[in-house]
Scaffold this motif. Structure first.
Motif, short mmCIF file in Angstrom:
data_model
loop_
_atom_site.label_atom_id
_atom_site.label_comp_id
_atom_site.label_asym_id
_atom_site.label_seq_id
_atom_site.Cartn_x
_atom_site.Cartn_y
_atom_site.Cartn_z
N THR A 36 0.84 -1.19 0.00
CA THR A 36 0.00 0.00 0.00
C THR A 36 0.88 1.24 0.00
OG1 THR A 36 -1.74 -1.15 1.20
CG2 THR A 36 -1.80 1.25 1.26
N LYS A 49 -4.35 6.95 -0.90
CA LYS A 49 -3.83 5.59 -0.78
C LYS A 49 -4.06 4.84 -2.08
CE LYS A 49 -4.38 5.03 4.18
NZ LYS A 49 -4.89 4.17 5.25
N ASN A 51 -3.07 0.65 -3.84
CA ASN A 51 -2.46 -0.67 -3.69
C ASN A 51 -1.79 -1.08 -4.99
OD1 ASN A 51 -3.12 -1.26 -1.00
ND2 ASN A 51 -5.20 -1.78 -1.60
#
Length: 70
Positions: A36, A49, A51
């Protein structure tokens, strides 16, 4: 490159507008083969954020270092 947590900072006191840049990029590995990225301005209440697969860890790290993150 070992996939372990990385915390990168970027400071540019001479940016446009004179406000300076004070950014961070935190790379945290997950147990499912991904990691992440958390990033934004230092002190920001709601960072962004994303991933990524572990295969992108070294590439993204090197991109940030090339841009001036330490």
């Amino acid at each position: 490159m070992d996939i372990c947590e990385k915390y990168l900072l970027y400071v540019d006191p001479n940016s446009a507008g004179g406000n300076g840049h004070n950014k961070y990029y935190k790379m945290t590995p997950n147990k499912d083969g991904t990691w992440t990225a958390e990033y934004g301005r230092v002190g920001c209440a709601s960072p962004s954020k994303a991933n990524y697969p572990n295969s992108q860890f070294a590439k993204k790290y090197n991109e940030k270092v090339k841009k001036g993150y330490v």
